[in-house]
Design an enzyme around this catalytic site. Sequence first.
Site, PDB file in Angstrom:
ATOM      1  N   ASP A   1     -21.828 -35.346  -5.269  1.00  0.00           N
ATOM      2  CA  ASP A   1     -22.325 -34.887  -6.558  1.00  0.00           C
ATOM      3  C   ASP A   1     -23.534 -33.977  -6.423  1.00  0.00           C
ATOM      4  OD1 ASP A   1     -22.334 -35.039  -9.532  1.00  0.00           O
ATOM      5  OD2 ASP A   1     -24.255 -36.018  -9.209  1.00  0.00           O
TER       6      ASP A   1
ATOM      7  N   LEU B   1     -25.137 -35.894 -15.776  1.00  0.00           N
ATOM      8  CA  LEU B   1     -25.193 -34.600 -16.448  1.00  0.00           C
ATOM      9  C   LEU B   1     -25.289 -33.430 -15.474  1.00  0.00           C
ATOM     10  CD1 LEU B   1     -27.675 -35.525 -19.330  1.00  0.00           C
ATOM     11  CD2 LEU B   1     -25.207 -35.262 -19.476  1.00  0.00           C
ATOM     12  N   ARG B   2     -25.279 -33.717 -14.175  1.00  0.00           N
ATOM     13  CA  ARG B   2     -25.399 -32.624 -13.219  1.00  0.00           C
ATOM     14  C   ARG B   2     -24.198 -31.685 -13.304  1.00  0.00           C
ATOM     15  NH1 ARG B   2     -26.665 -35.403  -9.002  1.00  0.00           N
ATOM     16  NH2 ARG B   2     -28.911 -35.057  -9.080  1.00  0.00           N
ATOM     17  N   GLY B   3     -23.015 -32.221 -13.561  1.00  0.00           N
ATOM     18  CA  GLY B   3     -21.835 -31.377 -13.682  1.00  0.00           C
ATOM     19  C   GLY B   3     -21.938 -30.409 -14.847  1.00  0.00           C
TER      20      GLY B   3
END
Length: 673
Positions: free
Chosen positions: A171, A252-254
């Site tokens: 991720d 929320l990184r995506g």
Amino acid sequence: MKKALLLNTVNPRIGGLLIRGKKGTAKSTAVRSLAALLPEVSVARQGLCQWCESGNNDNPPVSHQVRIVDLPVGASEDRLVGSLDIEQAIKSGTKSFEPGLIAAAHRGILYIDEVNLLNDHLVDVLLDASAMGRNYVEREGISVSHAAEFILVGTMNPEEGEGDLRPQLLDRFGLAVEVDGIMPSEERREVVRRRMAYESDPFSFMDQWQEEEGRERERLLQSRQLLGQVTVSEDILGLITDICAEYQVDGLRGDIVMYKTASTIAAYDGRTEVDVEDVREAALMALLHRQRRQPFQQPHLVTEQLDNMLEEYQNQSRNREAEDNSSSNRDHNEDESDPSDLGDDEQESDPDSGSGPQDQWFETGDPYNIQSILLPPPDRRERPSSGRRATTVSGSSAGRYVRARIPQGTVSDLALDATLRAAAPYQERRRESTGVDAESRLVIEPWDVREKVRETKTGSLILFVVDASGSMGAQRRMVAVKGAVLSLLLDAYQRRDRVALISFRGTGADLLLPSTNSVDLAQLYLQEMPTGGRTPLSKGLYLALETLETERLKDRNVLPLVVVLSDGRANVSMDGGNTQAVEEARGFASIFDDKGMTSVVIDTELDFIKLQMAKPLAEAMAARYLKLEDLRGDSLADAVRNELPSATGGADTSPDTSDGAANEMRRLYDSLG
């Protein structure tokens, strides 16, 4: 792959790139050739980093081509982040910082070939520095930090049997792409022509492509300048978040990476507004490695689901435009919708299993939580920090500080407290002999220096020896056995163990899977393992001894754990006969005890009348004995429940009193859940 690399050069804040692909797909070639496309950068000459950044450094900045710094798989943490000379800091009170590979990669590209082989704690350090833009080095209260702005690129080949990165580490990479080596014949011929042309005359080949590289370099510069002017509408932002929610992306990184990537794609194409195609292309690169997936499930992005969402978004946009114009246009657009796009017919096929009359193939049972199987190291030898099963002495600066010792060579991990304690009794005499007047200064001699001894967690080699004889097919026992092995593989996956798989059936034993980090590969071999024939238990144990001896020659620090799954009903000896097969198998089992190997025997017997022939086998191996039904982690609670009556009294307890106390304890136990 090339597009993802270029996007990271336009906007390094995307967060780097992970390239997955088979061997010979030009992964490393593409990364190393990227530096020639990038313009020169201006950097300060290396010094102590805080002085460089505060303006006290007199070294003028220099310009050079963007560097590609290779990180070796076996690099230490000090080589990566840099090192501080603590001994000099104690003696002179000055900081002496030796920059590492992260400092060398500042404003450049840090490349990791076979990133899945790199230790997890080094990957964590790398990704932290890449995300924060700064590298921090702290040793014994002395801290140094410096700017660390670099493009992180990692490549890996999942088929090499060394497994994938953990989802937490996956991720942290901004983008991920899958490279397929399959290409048309004409493209393959063109690749060979260019390679031969380069090898025959490298300088002429580079001159031939100089003009095109210049155009691409200019395009990258213009894209960087245009990036700040790109806008993302609220509708597009809503589409991005809806896609991430639909794909069940954790965190929320995506969403953030998709936003940055879509903006960068628009800038690279010379536009100042993000459209739907930009979002689609960004999703293919940002979500491949971020989908919520179970262990043993390969990363795969369902593009049909993405296409349906984008088509629905475009239909909604067209409908809103039609409503603003006229109701007649809206009706016309609705009539033109194609119902054939709503779905495709699925075709099911029943492939022929091709199994013979003697061999059977069973499915794998459902996995479950298992009891904890710990592995105490047989010695105090230093081992690398590469897992979570056993506690061992660390061979690096990672781990928990437990004690100090006199160094055997160059000090790599100074124990400041122990060094000061060793030097403290002699300070008055040393000041007199050396003429040192300052009471605050310590006089440290080389023989005062102590180094830290750390403890850390390390992995083991779990060798599964599975009975695949015909008796395992009775009552579909192999389904439960495969489920148990799959549960143990899940535990090995979580503890970062290496695994190997041996099956014995018929008249021999086979090493189905040599030692590997890839539990995914072990799961595939487990599924395809046939069942049938007699039980050559001796040959299975003999092959296990041979395999472990080979692994010890490769790595003397290996910690083996042998897991035998069998009912112990041996009926084939080493010479192919059936006489003395059980005694012979127990003789081989005793060798495991003689060599001090940790073993577990799991009795797979599920019949109503149980012979318990696996229990003497476990005694001969000095192994932990478990029944197949006792392997479950929740079986411990059941064992406690069953033992409650006997815990309230002994043989002298009357039946009424015993039953009443037992019932009362059962009631209390049940009330606790």
